[in-house]
Design a protein around this motif. Structure first.
Motif, PDB file in Angstrom:
ATOM      1  N   GLU A  73       0.821  -1.033  -0.073  1.00  0.00           N
ATOM      2  CA  GLU A  73       0.006  -0.042   0.062  1.00  0.00           C
ATOM      3  C   GLU A  73       1.010   1.285  -0.051  1.00  0.00           C
ATOM      4  O   GLU A  73       1.911   1.230   0.697  1.00  0.00           O
ATOM      5  CB  GLU A  73      -0.811  -0.079   1.377  1.00  0.00           C
ATOM      6  N   ALA A  74       0.584   2.107  -0.840  1.00  0.00           N
ATOM      7  CA  ALA A  74       1.219   3.440  -0.924  1.00  0.00           C
ATOM      8  C   ALA A  74       1.194   4.747   0.120  1.00  0.00           C
ATOM      9  O   ALA A  74       2.204   5.101   0.653  1.00  0.00           O
ATOM     10  CB  ALA A  74       0.938   4.070  -2.248  1.00  0.00           C
ATOM     11  N   GLU A  75      -0.037   4.732   0.750  1.00  0.00           N
ATOM     12  CA  GLU A  75      -0.220   5.733   1.516  1.00  0.00           C
ATOM     13  C   GLU A  75      -1.105   5.322   2.925  1.00  0.00           C
ATOM     14  O   GLU A  75      -2.052   5.079   2.600  1.00  0.00           O
ATOM     15  CB  GLU A  75      -0.923   7.095   1.031  1.00  0.00           C
ATOM     16  N   PRO A  76      -0.533   5.103   4.038  1.00  0.00           N
ATOM     17  CA  PRO A  76       0.942   5.242   4.269  1.00  0.00           C
ATOM     18  C   PRO A  76       1.773   3.944   3.828  1.00  0.00           C
ATOM     19  O   PRO A  76       0.798   3.226   3.302  1.00  0.00           O
ATOM     20  CB  PRO A  76       0.950   5.298   5.723  1.00  0.00           C
ATOM     21  N   PRO A  77       2.964   4.093   3.711  1.00  0.00           N
ATOM     22  CA  PRO A  77       3.540   2.999   2.827  1.00  0.00           C
ATOM     23  C   PRO A  77       3.683   1.866   3.969  1.00  0.00           C
ATOM     24  O   PRO A  77       4.250   1.876   5.167  1.00  0.00           O
ATOM     25  CB  PRO A  77       5.348   3.643   2.632  1.00  0.00           C
ATOM     26  N   ARG A  78       3.084   0.854   3.380  1.00  0.00           N
ATOM     27  CA  ARG A  78       3.070  -0.454   4.098  1.00  0.00           C
ATOM     28  C   ARG A  78       2.658  -1.811   3.401  1.00  0.00           C
ATOM     29  O   ARG A  78       2.397  -1.648   2.168  1.00  0.00           O
ATOM     30  CB  ARG A  78       1.985  -0.551   5.253  1.00  0.00           C
ATOM     31  N   LEU A  79       2.921  -2.792   4.037  1.00  0.00           N
ATOM     32  CA  LEU A  79       2.499  -4.206   3.389  1.00  0.00           C
ATOM     33  C   LEU A  79       1.414  -4.843   4.273  1.00  0.00           C
ATOM     34  O   LEU A  79       1.243  -4.997   5.367  1.00  0.00           O
ATOM     35  CB  LEU A  79       3.975  -4.941   3.528  1.00  0.00           C
ATOM     36  N   ALA A  80       0.416  -4.969   3.540  1.00  0.00           N
ATOM     37  CA  ALA A  80      -0.680  -5.948   4.107  1.00  0.00           C
ATOM     38  C   ALA A  80      -0.725  -7.355   3.927  1.00  0.00           C
ATOM     39  O   ALA A  80      -0.530  -7.617   2.778  1.00  0.00           O
ATOM     40  CB  ALA A  80      -2.022  -5.367   3.545  1.00  0.00           C
ATOM     41  N   VAL A  81      -0.486  -8.105   5.005  1.00  0.00           N
ATOM     42  CA  VAL A  81      -0.244  -9.386   4.856  1.00  0.00           C
ATOM     43  C   VAL A  81      -1.886 -10.117   5.415  1.00  0.00           C
ATOM     44  O   VAL A  81      -1.862  -9.907   6.692  1.00  0.00           O
ATOM     45  CB  VAL A  81       0.808  -9.872   5.736  1.00  0.00           C
ATOM     46  N   ASN A  82      -2.466 -10.681   4.556  1.00  0.00           N
ATOM     47  CA  ASN A  82      -3.726 -11.309   5.140  1.00  0.00           C
ATOM     48  C   ASN A  82      -3.543 -12.867   4.900  1.00  0.00           C
ATOM     49  O   ASN A  82      -3.357 -13.446   3.860  1.00  0.00           O
ATOM     50  CB  ASN A  82      -4.874 -11.112   4.144  1.00  0.00           C
ATOM     51  N   GLY A  83      -4.323 -13.472   5.864  1.00  0.00           N
ATOM     52  CA  GLY A  83      -3.963 -14.887   6.142  1.00  0.00           C
ATOM     53  C   GLY A  83      -5.581 -15.279   6.040  1.00  0.00           C
ATOM     54  O   GLY A  83      -6.364 -14.746   7.100  1.00  0.00           O
ATOM     55  N   ASN A  84      -5.743 -16.449   5.264  1.00  0.00           N
ATOM     56  CA  ASN A  84      -7.102 -17.127   5.705  1.00  0.00           C
ATOM     57  C   ASN A  84      -6.990 -18.699   5.877  1.00  0.00           C
ATOM     58  O   ASN A  84      -6.371 -19.299   5.284  1.00  0.00           O
ATOM     59  CB  ASN A  84      -7.870 -17.189   4.239  1.00  0.00           C
ATOM     60  N   LEU A  85      -7.455 -19.087   7.065  1.00  0.00           N
ATOM     61  CA  LEU A  85      -7.317 -20.183   7.541  1.00  0.00           C
ATOM     62  C   LEU A  85      -8.544 -21.144   7.362  1.00  0.00           C
ATOM     63  O   LEU A  85      -9.676 -20.681   7.548  1.00  0.00           O
ATOM     64  CB  LEU A  85      -7.061 -20.378   9.013  1.00  0.00           C
TER      65      LEU A  85
END
Length: 138
Positions: free
Chosen positions: A98-110
């Motif tokens: 993601e650009a604003e704010p700069p981050r990484l979204a890590v989504n887990g599905n179990l």
């Protein structure tokens, strides 16, 4: 195995994970979760699975083009049904930058082995410039 579709999202899995009784007991001790007679999987325990080598490698690869480090920002867990001690599950992870704010979204599905949803977990990692002298540690 990590896969990067055209959307810019990276997908990993499914990875087979187990709600191992010994590992859960160690997690309970390390986090101060109270002992109970009932065998309960602590709500945040799946965070342990999110540190699997395949996921950590994908995060490093995802950020390899920049001189940055990921810093834990937040984590959430949405349960569809309780997890059971001793059960095996399939974990599928997707990551997007993601650009604003700069981050990484890590989504887990179990899901259960039979494909029934059990949990959606999201970890947000803020992407910050690497401090001078830090080297290559993620």
């Amino acid at each position: 195995m990590a896969e990067a579709p055209e959307s810019g999202e990276t997908r990993i899995g499914p990875l087979r994970v187990v709600a191992d009784e010994e590992r859960i007991a160690r997690y309970r001790r390390e986090t101060g979760f109270p002992d109970t007679l009932e065998k309960i999987v602590p709500v945040a325990f799946p965070a342990v699975w999110m540190t699997a080598e395949e996921i950590e490698t994908a995060i490093r690869d995802f950020l390899a083009d920049a001189d940055v480090v990921p810093v834990h920002e937040s984590q959430s867990f949405h349960y569809f049904a309780p997890l059971r001690v001793g059960e095996s599950y399939d974990l599928t992870v997707s990551m997007r930058r993601e650009a604003e704010p700069p981050r990484l979204a890590v989504n887990g599905n179990l899901t259960t082995i039979g494909g029934e949803p059990r949990l959606h977990a999201e970890t947000l990692l803020r992407i910050v410039p690497r401090p001078a002298g830090l080297g290559s540690a993620p």
